[in-house]
Design a protein around this motif. Sequence first.
Motif, PDB file in Angstrom:
ATOM      1  N   ALA A  48       0.836  -1.210   0.000  1.00 44.09           N
ATOM      2  CA  ALA A  48       0.000   0.000   0.000  1.00 44.09           C
ATOM      3  C   ALA A  48       0.865   1.252   0.000  1.00 44.09           C
ATOM      4  CB  ALA A  48      -0.951  -0.007   1.194  1.00 44.09           C
ATOM      5  N   ALA A  49       1.941   1.257   0.797  1.00 41.01           N
ATOM      6  CA  ALA A  49       2.824   2.418   0.851  1.00 41.01           C
ATOM      7  C   ALA A  49       3.514   2.632  -0.497  1.00 41.01           C
ATOM      8  CB  ALA A  49       3.865   2.247   1.958  1.00 41.01           C
ATOM      9  N   LEU A  50       4.047   1.583  -1.082  1.00 42.53           N
ATOM     10  CA  LEU A  50       4.723   1.702  -2.378  1.00 42.53           C
ATOM     11  C   LEU A  50       3.756   2.174  -3.464  1.00 42.53           C
ATOM     12  CD1 LEU A  50       6.933  -1.483  -2.162  1.00 42.53           C
ATOM     13  CD2 LEU A  50       7.797   0.862  -2.358  1.00 42.53           C
ATOM     14  N   GLU A  51       2.551   1.638  -3.458  1.00 38.02           N
ATOM     15  CA  GLU A  51       1.553   2.082  -4.448  1.00 38.02           C
ATOM     16  C   GLU A  51       1.211   3.558  -4.246  1.00 38.02           C
ATOM     17  OE1 GLU A  51      -1.567  -0.826  -3.960  1.00 38.02           O
ATOM     18  OE2 GLU A  51      -0.543  -2.277  -5.265  1.00 38.02           O
ATOM     19  N   ALA A  72      11.745   6.611 -10.123  1.00 33.93           N
ATOM     20  CA  ALA A  72      11.188   7.583 -11.058  1.00 33.93           C
ATOM     21  C   ALA A  72      12.299   8.293 -11.824  1.00 33.93           C
ATOM     22  CB  ALA A  72      10.333   8.608 -10.309  1.00 33.93           C
ATOM     23  N   ASP A  73      11.976   8.731 -13.031  1.00 32.26           N
ATOM     24  CA  ASP A  73      12.942   9.437 -13.872  1.00 32.26           C
ATOM     25  C   ASP A  73      13.406  10.749 -13.258  1.00 32.26           C
ATOM     26  OD1 ASP A  73      12.810   7.442 -15.768  1.00 32.26           O
ATOM     27  OD2 ASP A  73      11.353   8.487 -17.030  1.00 32.26           O
ATOM     28  N   ASN A  74      12.611  11.330 -12.353  1.00 29.93           N
ATOM     29  CA  ASN A  74      12.975  12.612 -11.743  1.00 29.93           C
ATOM     30  C   ASN A  74      13.999  12.461 -10.614  1.00 29.93           C
ATOM     31  OD1 ASN A  74      11.470  11.545  -9.643  1.00 29.93           O
ATOM     32  ND2 ASN A  74       9.801  12.999  -9.818  1.00 29.93           N
ATOM     33  N   GLY A  75      14.476  11.240 -10.377  1.00 31.62           N
ATOM     34  CA  GLY A  75      15.489  11.001  -9.352  1.00 31.62           C
ATOM     35  C   GLY A  75      14.939  10.395  -8.072  1.00 31.62           C
ATOM     36  N   PHE A  76      13.616  10.376  -7.911  1.00 27.83           N
ATOM     37  CA  PHE A  76      13.029   9.793  -6.701  1.00 27.83           C
ATOM     38  C   PHE A  76      13.228   8.284  -6.722  1.00 27.83           C
ATOM     39  CE2 PHE A  76       9.620   7.718  -4.387  1.00 27.83           C
ATOM     40  CZ  PHE A  76       9.728   8.337  -3.152  1.00 27.83           C
ATOM     41  N   ARG A  77      13.630   7.753  -5.576  1.00 33.26           N
ATOM     42  CA  ARG A  77      13.769   6.304  -5.431  1.00 33.26           C
ATOM     43  C   ARG A  77      13.544   5.956  -3.973  1.00 33.26           C
ATOM     44  NH1 ARG A  77      18.477   2.307  -7.708  1.00 33.26           N
ATOM     45  NH2 ARG A  77      17.512   0.426  -6.904  1.00 33.26           N
ATOM     46  N   ILE A  78      12.756   4.894  -3.761  1.00 28.68           N
ATOM     47  CA  ILE A  78      12.513   4.418  -2.401  1.00 28.68           C
ATOM     48  C   ILE A  78      12.319   2.912  -2.459  1.00 28.68           C
ATOM     49  CG2 ILE A  78       9.981   4.609  -2.325  1.00 28.68           C
ATOM     50  CD1 ILE A  78      10.510   6.037   0.456  1.00 28.68           C
ATOM     51  N   MET A  79      12.729   2.234  -1.399  1.00 28.03           N
ATOM     52  CA  MET A  79      12.552   0.794  -1.300  1.00 28.03           C
ATOM     53  C   MET A  79      11.753   0.498  -0.025  1.00 28.03           C
ATOM     54  SD  MET A  79      16.418  -0.364  -2.350  1.00 28.03           S
ATOM     55  CE  MET A  79      16.038  -2.112  -2.483  1.00 28.03           C
ATOM     56  N   ALA A  80      11.083  -0.659  -0.020  1.00 31.06           N
ATOM     57  CA  ALA A  80      10.314  -1.047   1.170  1.00 31.06           C
ATOM     58  C   ALA A  80      10.073  -2.546   1.167  1.00 31.06           C
ATOM     59  CB  ALA A  80       8.979  -0.310   1.201  1.00 31.06           C
ATOM     60  N   TYR A  81       9.856  -3.064   2.367  1.00 32.92           N
ATOM     61  CA  TYR A  81       9.429  -4.455   2.499  1.00 32.92           C
ATOM     62  C   TYR A  81       8.666  -4.627   3.798  1.00 32.92           C
ATOM     63  CZ  TYR A  81      12.647  -6.578   5.986  1.00 32.92           C
ATOM     64  OH  TYR A  81      13.298  -6.963   7.129  1.00 32.92           O
TER      65      TYR A  81
END
Length: 155
Positions: A17-20, A57-66
Amino acid sequence: MAINTVAHLNFQGQARAALEFYHSVFGGQLTVTTYGDFGMPAELPGATNVVFGQVVADNGFRIMAYDVPGPDAPVAQGTPTTHRENGVTITKEPFFLSVRGETVDEVGALWEGLAEDATVIEPYAPAQWAPAFGMLTDRFGITWILDVAAEYTPA
């Protein structure tokens, strides 16, 4: 050698849910792999939880989760501990996520997305150090700082 630092968020059953949600705000590519995808039998609790997930994302945003396995995983989520008091930020959180953009409108659009069902700590508005700044804790308990890069003028 090039390296990247990427925030890796730990959840208890809320990683998908958070990633979405972050994907809906920042765009990019969403990847979600479950414990079941890695071979956990579907009938076991947690098989649909996320073992690896990310938004890039192409704008530089990146996040990981589990999703941390097990019912007693020590992941603090829920009531935000950060607030403003006498003009300063008071917190017990070990980190904030910071998003900085180039324009008030570009960052404002991200603010509007993250602010949905969030606790606003400091409204998004002009600040002494930036054209715009705001702080909130999102619906998943993650505290974000959003600001617009100030134009640098050498002394």
